[in-house]
Motif scaffolding. Structure first.
Motif, mmCIF file in Angstrom:
data_model
loop_
_atom_site.group_PDB
_atom_site.id
_atom_site.type_symbol
_atom_site.label_atom_id
_atom_site.label_comp_id
_atom_site.label_asym_id
_atom_site.label_seq_id
_atom_site.Cartn_x
_atom_site.Cartn_y
_atom_site.Cartn_z
ATOM 1 N N ASP A 332 6.848 10.372 -14.218
ATOM 2 C CA ASP A 332 5.844 9.305 -14.207
ATOM 3 C C ASP A 332 6.244 8.118 -13.352
ATOM 4 O OD1 ASP A 332 4.453 10.912 -15.895
ATOM 5 O OD2 ASP A 332 4.923 9.801 -17.732
ATOM 6 N N THR A 333 7.506 7.709 -13.434
ATOM 7 C CA THR A 333 7.962 6.557 -12.652
ATOM 8 C C THR A 333 7.859 6.835 -11.166
ATOM 9 O OG1 THR A 333 9.486 5.888 -14.411
ATOM 10 C CG2 THR A 333 9.884 5.000 -12.207
ATOM 11 N N ARG A 334 8.265 8.033 -10.752
ATOM 12 C CA ARG A 334 8.189 8.391 -9.340
ATOM 13 C C ARG A 334 6.737 8.404 -8.872
ATOM 14 N NH1 ARG A 334 10.907 13.953 -8.053
ATOM 15 N NH2 ARG A 334 12.563 12.862 -9.193
ATOM 16 N N GLN A 335 5.838 8.931 -9.684
ATOM 17 C CA GLN A 335 4.430 8.950 -9.314
ATOM 18 C C GLN A 335 3.887 7.527 -9.167
ATOM 19 O OE1 GLN A 335 2.570 11.268 -12.390
ATOM 20 N NE2 GLN A 335 3.107 13.222 -11.469
ATOM 21 N N GLY A 336 4.290 6.660 -10.084
ATOM 22 C CA GLY A 336 3.833 5.277 -10.003
ATOM 23 C C GLY A 336 4.316 4.583 -8.745
ATOM 24 N N LEU A 337 5.561 4.816 -8.369
ATOM 25 C CA LEU A 337 6.114 4.193 -7.169
ATOM 26 C C LEU A 337 5.440 4.726 -5.905
ATOM 27 C CD1 LEU A 337 9.910 4.150 -8.096
ATOM 28 C CD2 LEU A 337 8.333 2.213 -8.044
ATOM 29 N N VAL A 338 5.123 6.017 -5.910
ATOM 30 C CA VAL A 338 4.446 6.612 -4.754
ATOM 31 C C VAL A 338 3.075 5.976 -4.557
ATOM 32 C CG1 VAL A 338 3.309 8.724 -3.956
ATOM 33 C CG2 VAL A 338 5.669 8.808 -4.766
ATOM 34 N N TYR A 339 2.317 5.872 -5.632
ATOM 35 C CA TYR A 339 0.992 5.262 -5.517
ATOM 36 C C TYR A 339 1.087 3.766 -5.234
ATOM 37 C CZ TYR A 339 -2.297 9.025 -6.575
ATOM 38 O OH TYR A 339 -3.087 10.141 -6.487
ATOM 39 N N LEU A 340 2.109 3.130 -5.756
ATOM 40 C CA LEU A 340 2.300 1.710 -5.463
ATOM 41 C C LEU A 340 2.572 1.505 -3.979
ATOM 42 C CD1 LEU A 340 2.490 -1.117 -6.691
ATOM 43 C CD2 LEU A 340 4.947 -0.733 -7.018
ATOM 44 N N ALA A 341 3.320 2.414 -3.377
ATOM 45 C CA ALA A 341 3.567 2.344 -1.939
ATOM 46 C C ALA A 341 2.274 2.513 -1.149
ATOM 47 C CB ALA A 341 4.577 3.414 -1.527
ATOM 48 N N ALA A 342 1.404 3.427 -1.606
ATOM 49 C CA ALA A 342 0.111 3.608 -0.944
ATOM 50 C C ALA A 342 -0.730 2.343 -1.050
ATOM 51 C CB ALA A 342 -0.627 4.788 -1.560
ATOM 52 N N ALA A 343 -0.720 1.725 -2.223
ATOM 53 C CA ALA A 343 -1.459 0.476 -2.408
ATOM 54 C C ALA A 343 -0.911 -0.610 -1.480
ATOM 55 C CB ALA A 343 -1.375 0.025 -3.864
ATOM 56 N N ALA A 344 0.404 -0.637 -1.299
ATOM 57 C CA ALA A 344 1.021 -1.625 -0.409
ATOM 58 C C ALA A 344 0.581 -1.409 1.033
ATOM 59 C CB ALA A 344 2.540 -1.543 -0.524
ATOM 60 N N VAL A 345 0.464 -0.149 1.438
ATOM 61 C CA VAL A 345 -0.013 0.161 2.788
ATOM 62 C C VAL A 345 -1.426 -0.376 2.984
ATOM 63 C CG1 VAL A 345 -0.708 2.038 4.333
ATOM 64 C CG2 VAL A 345 1.459 2.177 3.104
ATOM 65 N N VAL A 346 -2.290 -0.139 2.004
ATOM 66 C CA VAL A 346 -3.680 -0.592 2.104
ATOM 67 C C VAL A 346 -3.753 -2.112 2.156
ATOM 68 C CG1 VAL A 346 -5.895 -0.675 0.913
ATOM 69 C CG2 VAL A 346 -4.605 1.457 0.981
ATOM 70 N N VAL A 347 -3.049 -2.774 1.250
ATOM 71 C CA VAL A 347 -3.080 -4.234 1.200
ATOM 72 C C VAL A 347 -2.529 -4.829 2.492
ATOM 73 C CG1 VAL A 347 -2.128 -6.258 0.038
ATOM 74 C CG2 VAL A 347 -2.986 -4.343 -1.306
ATOM 75 N N SER A 348 -1.458 -4.261 3.014
ATOM 76 C CA SER A 348 -0.866 -4.756 4.259
ATOM 77 C C SER A 348 -1.836 -4.627 5.425
ATOM 78 C CB SER A 348 0.427 -3.994 4.570
ATOM 79 O OG SER A 348 1.387 -4.181 3.551
ATOM 80 N N ALA A 349 -2.501 -3.467 5.527
ATOM 81 C CA ALA A 349 -3.452 -3.244 6.614
ATOM 82 C C ALA A 349 -4.629 -4.208 6.525
ATOM 83 C CB ALA A 349 -3.935 -1.802 6.593
ATOM 84 N N VAL A 350 -5.146 -4.412 5.325
ATOM 85 C CA VAL A 350 -6.271 -5.328 5.138
ATOM 86 C C VAL A 350 -5.863 -6.755 5.501
ATOM 87 C CG1 VAL A 350 -7.811 -6.362 3.433
ATOM 88 C CG2 VAL A 350 -7.389 -3.897 3.397
ATOM 89 N N THR A 351 -4.662 -7.153 5.082
ATOM 90 C CA THR A 351 -4.180 -8.498 5.379
ATOM 91 C C THR A 351 -4.025 -8.713 6.877
ATOM 92 O OG1 THR A 351 -2.997 -8.557 3.264
ATOM 93 C CG2 THR A 351 -2.334 -10.148 4.952
ATOM 94 N N ILE A 352 -3.418 -7.752 7.548
ATOM 95 C CA ILE A 352 -3.222 -7.855 8.997
ATOM 96 C C ILE A 352 -4.560 -7.915 9.721
ATOM 97 C CG2 ILE A 352 -2.364 -6.617 11.033
ATOM 98 C CD1 ILE A 352 -0.107 -5.547 9.235
ATOM 99 N N ARG A 353 -5.510 -7.085 9.287
ATOM 100 C CA ARG A 353 -6.813 -7.073 9.943
ATOM 101 C C ARG A 353 -7.528 -8.409 9.763
ATOM 102 N NH1 ARG A 353 -8.647 -3.083 7.590
ATOM 103 N NH2 ARG A 353 -8.292 -1.474 9.163
ATOM 104 N N HIS A 354 -7.510 -8.940 8.575
ATOM 105 C CA HIS A 354 -8.178 -10.218 8.329
ATOM 106 C C HIS A 354 -7.515 -11.338 9.126
ATOM 107 C CE1 HIS A 354 -10.207 -9.086 4.233
ATOM 108 N NE2 HIS A 354 -10.667 -8.395 5.259
ATOM 109 N N ARG A 355 -6.195 -11.292 9.232
ATOM 110 C CA ARG A 355 -5.492 -12.327 9.999
ATOM 111 C C ARG A 355 -5.852 -12.225 11.471
ATOM 112 N NH1 ARG A 355 0.769 -12.794 8.867
ATOM 113 N NH2 ARG A 355 -0.175 -13.332 6.853
ATOM 114 N N PHE A 356 -5.926 -11.013 11.980
ATOM 115 C CA PHE A 356 -6.268 -10.819 13.385
ATOM 116 C C PHE A 356 -7.690 -11.294 13.657
ATOM 117 C CE2 PHE A 356 -7.967 -8.456 16.957
ATOM 118 C CZ PHE A 356 -6.950 -8.543 17.899
ATOM 119 N N VAL A 357 -8.604 -10.969 12.765
ATOM 120 C CA VAL A 357 -9.995 -11.390 12.934
ATOM 121 C C VAL A 357 -10.091 -12.907 12.903
ATOM 122 C CG1 VAL A 357 -12.264 -11.386 11.836
ATOM 123 C CG2 VAL A 357 -11.002 -9.263 12.070
ATOM 124 N N ALA A 358 -9.350 -13.526 11.988
ATOM 125 C CA ALA A 358 -9.382 -14.984 11.898
ATOM 126 C C ALA A 358 -8.839 -15.630 13.167
ATOM 127 C CB ALA A 358 -8.587 -15.442 10.683
#
Length: 391
Positions: A332-358
């Motif tokens: 369970d812990t490994r699964q949680g960390l894997v999905y947390l990493a995916a969430a981090a990828v999404v959040v990072s991409a969204v943040t970078i895109r919004h900063r670039f647009v701004a």
């Protein structure tokens, strides 16, 4: 397509459900091992049980959730319980079974799923040929559609068609969404993104698909769905919500997950008034998968199509994470960390895109829509700079 399904045995259940319907029986009323259906057995689906051998099973067990997932006598998973699949999926299985010889096994479904994947590639290419490659060239699509023949590819096609049809044919879009929900229940999570009376039409379509089966078998139409939710931990959150499991006990996960889901639905309903519906559906579906964290990668097939339609490739990290979670079953812990990493990828991409647009002075990236057979690019108002936004 020329190999047996690798990632799961779901396709064997599809074959069986289609065969049962063509024989005049309801897959909601009978389980695969039931001796009443012995004449429908063949060596492909039942290598260890001939039509003349009794299985010892008759009727639906009182507590099907406690039965083992597999039986060595058959390739069908959960052969002691009725089907879990909704009516449109069952109609699809029956249609494919009509043209597939028993000896072909899952090949008919693999071909059908591959053709659906190709049709969806074309549908996306009409919107944008470049972004259609995100779906059409995806190894996940090739594996889960062409090989494993997962019915989720049909749900992906209907969802994509619904999103595209929203602008000009909203009623058709709602009907398509309701049909998608009757393939797999997950598409119903997108209802908040469809405004006005469209959710009502979608739900009416979804309910209407159940009416014939409800008249035929009554409450048995629920199939193994309640037992499946219990086995998979959806009812109490005990083995789902792997990200939340890193911080919360099992009892609290279900409540927090429900609160998050309601909050996201409210945000989606509000944002769809100003954002393209493809974008809203993409992040809403992806966020739902991050909350539930299923260990089945094929659940992400609609998300890949929505990512291509919305031009948000970062969401591909979610179905990729599902493969690692699938391989980490029981950890369970490994699964949680894997999905947390995916969430981090999404959040990072969204943040970078919004900063670039701004920084570029644009309110949003360019949005291309198809109008009258030609592509037109609508660029948002430039607020003072001439730099083009990232695609």
């Amino acid at each position: 397509m020329l190999e047996a399904p690798i990632t799961s045995t779901d396709a064997y259940r599809y074959v069986w459900d289609g065969r049962v319907q063509l024989a005049g029986y309801s897959p909601y009323r009978y389980v695969p091992l039931d001796d009443a259906l012995a004449k429908l057995r063949d060596p492909v689906l039942f290598p260890g049980l001939s039509p003349k051998e009794p299985s010892g099973v008759s009727g639906i067990p009182k507590d099907p959730a406690q039965l083992p997932v597999d039986d060595v006598r058959t390739r069908i998973n959960r052969p002691g319980v009725p089907t879990i699949y909704p009516p449109v999926a069952e109609a699809y299985f029956a249609a494919v079974a009509l043209f597939t010889p028993w000896s072909a096994g899952t090949l008919g479904l693999q071909i059908a799923a591959a053709l659906i994947a190709i049709a969806l590639t074309w549908l996306l290419a009409v919107q944008s040929p470049r972004w259609a490659a995100l779906w059409g060239w995806s190894p996940i699509v090739a594996l889960e559609a062409g090989n494993a023949a997962h019915v989720d590819v049909l749900a992906a096609l209907l969802i994509t068609a619904a999103v595209i049809a929203t602008a000009r044919r909203p009623r058709l879009a709602a009907i398509l969404l309701g049909a998608a929900g009757s393939v797999k229940l997950l598409p119903l999570l997108l209802l908040p993104a469809f405004r006005r009376r469209r959710p009502i039409v979608a739900l009416s379509t979804f309910i209407a698909t159940y009416v014939p089966h409800l008249l035929a078998v009554g409450t048995l139409v629920l199939g193994f769905l309640p037992g499946y939710l219990n086995q998979e931990g959806f009812d109490d959150g005990s083995s789902r919500s792997a990200i939340l499991a890193l911080l919360l006990p099992p009892g609290a996960r279900q409540l927090v997950a429900a609160v998050l889901a309601i909050a996201l639905a409210a945000v989606a309903f509000h944002r769809t008034k100003r954002d393209p519906i493809a974008l809203t559906c993409c992040w809403l579906y992806g966020a739902a998968l991050l909350i539930a964290t299923p260990t089945y990668p094929w659940y992400g097939l609609p998300l890949i199509a929505l990512a291509a339609l919305a031009r948000r490739p970062e969401w591909i990290a979610v179905p990729l994470a599902a493969y690692l979670a699938y391989a980490s079953y029981g950890h369970d812990t490994r699964q949680g960390l894997v999905y947390l990493a995916a969430a981090a990828v999404v959040v990072s991409a969204v943040t970078i895109r919004h900063r670039f647009v701004a920084e570029s002075g644009l309110t949003a990236p360019p949005l291309r829509t198809n109008t009258g057979g030609r592509d037109e690019t609508h660029r948002p108002r430039n607020l003072g700079r001439t730099r083009r936004a990232a695609p």
